[in-house]
Motif scaffolding. Structure first.
Motif, PDB file in Angstrom:
ATOM      1  N   HIS A 119      56.761  91.206  47.280  1.00  0.00           N
ATOM      2  CA  HIS A 119      57.277  91.584  45.958  1.00  0.00           C
ATOM      3  C   HIS A 119      56.114  91.856  45.001  1.00  0.00           C
ATOM      4  O   HIS A 119      55.003  91.404  45.235  1.00  0.00           O
ATOM      5  CB  HIS A 119      58.133  90.460  45.379  1.00  0.00           C
ATOM      6  CG  HIS A 119      59.316  90.094  46.219  1.00  0.00           C
ATOM      7  ND1 HIS A 119      60.468  90.848  46.264  1.00  0.00           N
ATOM      8  CD2 HIS A 119      59.500  89.061  47.077  1.00  0.00           C
ATOM      9  CE1 HIS A 119      61.329  90.286  47.099  1.00  0.00           C
ATOM     10  NE2 HIS A 119      60.760  89.194  47.619  1.00  0.00           N
ATOM     11  N   THR A 120      56.425  92.583  43.933  1.00  0.00           N
ATOM     12  CA  THR A 120      55.439  92.788  42.868  1.00  0.00           C
ATOM     13  C   THR A 120      55.547  91.616  41.896  1.00  0.00           C
ATOM     14  O   THR A 120      56.635  91.311  41.398  1.00  0.00           O
ATOM     15  CB  THR A 120      55.711  94.104  42.112  1.00  0.00           C
ATOM     16  OG1 THR A 120      56.006  95.103  43.057  1.00  0.00           O
ATOM     17  CG2 THR A 120      54.524  94.499  41.270  1.00  0.00           C
ATOM     18  N   GLU A 165      58.616  92.657  39.586  1.00  0.00           N
ATOM     19  CA  GLU A 165      59.970  92.103  39.777  1.00  0.00           C
ATOM     20  C   GLU A 165      60.004  90.647  39.376  1.00  0.00           C
ATOM     21  O   GLU A 165      61.047  90.108  39.006  1.00  0.00           O
ATOM     22  CB  GLU A 165      60.377  92.135  41.264  1.00  0.00           C
ATOM     23  CG  GLU A 165      60.380  93.462  41.955  1.00  0.00           C
ATOM     24  CD  GLU A 165      60.163  93.249  43.452  1.00  0.00           C
ATOM     25  OE1 GLU A 165      61.038  92.641  44.108  1.00  0.00           O
ATOM     26  OE2 GLU A 165      59.110  93.681  43.959  1.00  0.00           O
ATOM     27  N   MET A 178      64.002  91.117  35.463  1.00  0.00           N
ATOM     28  CA  MET A 178      62.950  90.330  36.142  1.00  0.00           C
ATOM     29  C   MET A 178      63.474  88.949  36.446  1.00  0.00           C
ATOM     30  O   MET A 178      64.428  88.494  35.843  1.00  0.00           O
ATOM     31  CB  MET A 178      61.750  90.141  35.214  1.00  0.00           C
ATOM     32  CG  MET A 178      60.905  91.333  35.003  1.00  0.00           C
ATOM     33  SD  MET A 178      59.480  90.813  34.025  1.00  0.00           S
ATOM     34  CE  MET A 178      58.313  90.474  35.305  1.00  0.00           C
ATOM     35  N   ARG A 179      62.808  88.244  37.374  1.00  0.00           N
ATOM     36  CA  ARG A 179      63.164  86.847  37.584  1.00  0.00           C
ATOM     37  C   ARG A 179      61.930  85.969  37.470  1.00  0.00           C
ATOM     38  O   ARG A 179      60.844  86.371  37.868  1.00  0.00           O
ATOM     39  CB  ARG A 179      63.812  86.561  38.939  1.00  0.00           C
ATOM     40  CG  ARG A 179      63.924  87.638  39.817  1.00  0.00           C
ATOM     41  CD  ARG A 179      64.615  87.365  41.111  1.00  0.00           C
ATOM     42  NE  ARG A 179      63.797  88.081  42.078  1.00  0.00           N
ATOM     43  CZ  ARG A 179      63.196  87.539  43.082  1.00  0.00           C
ATOM     44  NH1 ARG A 179      63.309  86.265  43.320  1.00  0.00           N
ATOM     45  NH2 ARG A 179      62.459  88.275  43.884  1.00  0.00           N
TER      46      ARG A 179
END
Lengths: 251, 505
Positions: free
Chosen positions: A136-137, A209, A233-234
């Motif tokens: 992930h980014t 993300e 976003m998380r």
């Protein structure tokens, strides 16, 4: 090596996934982890709100619970800084107030043996590649007490850079406080939310993300703003990223 | 110092009514123009300061030297102040001692009256703002003209300063043009026709307006950044040269200086002349550093014929008696802590209800004025304790430590020194519910079983968890969602699975 996990009351109650991730990660690295179930809270909220005398019994309790361990590891820069930086200060104040050496003596052993998670990994275990995979980014927010209190420096970023599949993007204004600040978040809610909103916007501007940090209390504040601001976003604690592998990816 | 113990509810001189910090900050947070102006200004100076400090290889040593010089001087303040008095007197000056603002104002007003003048020019000075000197002079029929460009803007606009170094930081150049156009004529030479908001034009308008004040004035009033005890020399550090005009042209000079501004020797001064400019304006060397010792005797020489030094206490001795809080007296008013503070950036200087805003103000005002008023009791909480202020402070004031110490004074009361008397302060009002909650939390958290029962109850009833909280919790849910409650707390998972070793239920 046998270490005690000081999970913190916030993580124990609200973020058990972070606790499971720390156990999984440390076990994978050959560390025998114990969770002393008598642990509760370090007393930071009491102390920093001005209730030092209410924080003292909590600190003494911490000293009793963790006193016998070689190392105490915590996935929180803030609670780590409380034990390491502020417990000695509490001991000194008690001494200055003519209440003797007892508190200082009870807190000195735990203050010296407490490590924030990334610090324990890099300095004590001597690893930066923990064998994680997280495709992930991610952008990383260095939380204040880890950054300026414990001086974690580049350690968290070095760990993240070694994670397979992870793209780390720089967070603009990374070193600025997110505005959580414990009871500050409710005592000065307007300023706190304004600071957090700026932090979330900076994070969103990176296109990542995931916003990663080593403190769930700051992430609770930022995550609560993210859903209101609908950024998509998380917030994810660094332990959950470092625990994630190809075989067992993080949820 | 008296050793009698008295119970104090209100200070003898309550500060003017000002809303508590959270209320005052709320308006500023919602003012988009102000937020933009402050953000731009603080971020610009923040970056410049960081670059200027990074150039100095021995910055950490200079910072430590500054801390030690100030601590040593404060420890022996009685001795150094007497030395200042002797040296200033020997150089032809007159020293006055003022215990509080009222006494200082009375001394200065009488000195101006004795000259027969009805106007004075002022060098930018925090101390004279702290005591409300301009208002006191006005009440006595004396007009005080501020000559620092930013202080001029604030004065013309009938405004209050919002920053130690950049008092008009809350104003953009369009507003400054409007203020000059509408107000300059009331105070003297009006703004030129067709004045635009170009910085060079604005500076020229101020120059023309101020020039006539400098040439006419016979009395100057200043503060000082430092007083060198060994020679009785006063030092003003400024960037415009306007201060030097006021220090040299008038025949009478009156300087009002806080007692903590003394340094023992010129060698000590050298440390601060390196750290102050880089910390405040990000300059390598300060542009206008004026130093004077007593008076000029020759009829042809420049400088004032008469010099008065008013040494001001106004709560400083009380702060000095506090072993944790006294470090605030090391402050050299550079304002690096304001520029780096995320709370100041959003709330602006006016919210702090004091001439000393920002992090340093949040620890200075409640010590100088006491913690009895709403604003002073709220100032120690005007910080997220992020520590950025401590990191940039050139004299290493641990501002977060003092903030927490003052929070304790607010909620728990305890011993303090007020107006020279050792007193026992009552806890401030409005914290009863919080105190009860903290006590209850401490009770529960020293009993792991109670914590566990609470966690289980929350986990089992999580379907009913509210999205908005009542009471003080509303301050959270007004702007932020709550995290979802997990099905079981970590400790239950740990005991059920022996830390993941058992995966079966």
């Amino acid at each position: 090596m046998r270490v005690a996990l000081f999970l913190t009351c916030v993580n124990d109650t609200l973020y058990p996934d972070t606790g499971r991730a720390v156990v999984k990660l440390l076990t994978r690295l050959g560390v025998e982890v114990d969770f002393p179930t008598a642990q509760t809270c370090c007393g930071q909220a009491h102390y920093t709100t001005g209730y030092r005398h209410e924080a003292e019994p909590l600190a003494r309790h911490f000293g009793e619970v963790f006193g016998g361990y070689e190392a105490i590891v915590t996935p929180s820069g803030s609670c780590g800084a409380m034990v390491r930086e502020l417990y000695p200060r509490m001991g000194e104040r008690a001494r200055a107030e003519g209440r003797g050496e007892a508190l200082a003596a009870a807190l000195a052993p735990v203050a010296a043996r407490t490590y924030e998670l990334t610090e324990f990994l890099v300095d004590v275990l001597g690893v930066t590649d923990v064998g994680a995979c997280y495709p992930h980014t991610v952008t990383y927010h260095p939380t204040c007490h880890g950054l300026r209190g414990l001086g974690l420096g580049e350690r968290p970023r070095r760990l993240l850079r070694a994670v397979r599949g992870l793209e780390l993007v720089e967070l603009p204004g990374a070193e600025e406080c997110c505005g959580f600040g414990g009871t500050f978040a409710v005592k000065n809610a307007d300023v706190s939310a304004a600071m957090g909103t700026d932090k979330v916007r900076n994070a969103a501007s990176t296109g990542a993300e995931v916003l990663c940090a080593a403190d769930n209390s700051c992430l609770m504040h930022l995550g609560g703003l993210m859903t209101r601001l609908r950024t998509g976003m998380r917030p994810v604690h660094i332990a959950e990223i470092l625990a994630s592998t190809e075989e067992e990816p993080a949820a | 110092m008296s050793t009698t113990t008295t119970f104090v509810g209100m200070p003898a001189s309550a500060p003017p009514a000002h809303p508590a910090f959270p209320q005052a900050a709320r308006e500023a947070v919602r003012d988009a123009r102000l937020r933009g102006t402050l953000r731009h200004a603080t971020h610009t100076i923040r970056a410049k300061r960081a670059a200027a400090v990074a150039e100095v290889s021995d910055w950490a040593a200079l910072r430590e030297a500054g801390r030690q010089i100030k601590d040593h001087t404060l420890r022996h303040l009685d001795r150094y102040l007497v030395q200042v008095e002797q040296a200033v007197t020997a150089a032809g000056g007159t020293v006055h001692w003022a215990a509080d603002a009222a006494e200082a104002n009375r001394i200065v007003t009488d000195l101006v009256k004795a000259t027969g003048e009805s106007e004075v020019v002022k060098v930018k000075s925090m101390t004279t703002q702290e005591i409300g000197l301009n208002e006191a002079l006005e009440a006595a029929g004396i007009r005080a003209y501020e000559t620092d460009l930013a202080e001029l803007i604030v004065q013309l606009a009938h405004d209050r300063p919002s920053h130690i170094l950049v008092p008009a930081i809350h104003r953009n150049r369009g507003e400054i043009r409007d203020i000059f156009r509408s107000e300059m004529g009331e105070w003297g030479r009006p703004a030129p026709e067709g004045l635009t908001d170009e910085p060079a034009e604005l500076a020229e308008a101020a120059r023309l307006h101020l020039r006539e004040k400098f040439l006419r004035a016979r009395v100057g009033i200043s503060g000082a950044n430092f007083m060198v005890a060994e020679t009785g020399t006063l030092v003003v550090v400024e960037s415009e040269g306007n201060g030097r005009m006021c220090l040299t042209l008038p025949e009478t000079l009156i300087s009002v200086v806080g007692i903590e501004k003394v340094v023992p020797t010129w060698r000590d001064l050298e440390v601060f002349l390196q750290t102050l400019p880089r910390s405040s304006t990000a300059e390598r060397m300060n542009p206008y550093t004026s130093l004077w010792t007593g008076t000029t005797n020759s009829a042809t020489a420049d400088g004032p014929r008469e010099f008065h030094l008013v040494l001001l206490d106004n709560g400083r001795t009380d702060a000095l008696a506090d072993t944790v809080g006294r470090q605030a007296l090391r402050c050299i008013r550079c304002s690096a802590c304001l520029n780096v503070c995320p709370v100041y950036e959003r709330a602006g200087g006016h919210a702090y209800g004091s001439v000393y805003p920002g992090p340093i103000g949040a620890i200075l005002s409640p010590q100088l004025r006491g913690t009895a008023s709403g604003i002073d009791a709220s100032l120690p909480y005007a910080s997220s304790l992020c520590g950025a202020c401590y990191e940039v402070c050139p004299v290493a004031i641990d501002i977060p430590e003092v903030l927490v110490h003052l929070r304790e004074r607010v909620v728990q009361g305890g011993e303090a020194v007020r107006q020279g008397n050792r007193v026992v302060l009552r806890p401030a009002r409005g914290h009863a519910a919080e105190r009860a909650a903290m006590r209850a939390a401490r009770w529960a958290l020293t009993r792991p079983g109670v914590l566990r029962a609470g966690q289980r109850l929350a986990a089992r009833s999580r379907r009913f968890a509210p999205r908005t909280l009542p009471g003080p919790g509303r301050a959270w849910t007004d702007s932020r969602d709550l995290p979802p409650l997990p099905a079981e707390p970590f400790r239950d998972w740990w005991q059920r699975t022996r830390g993941g070793k058992d995966t079966a239920r």
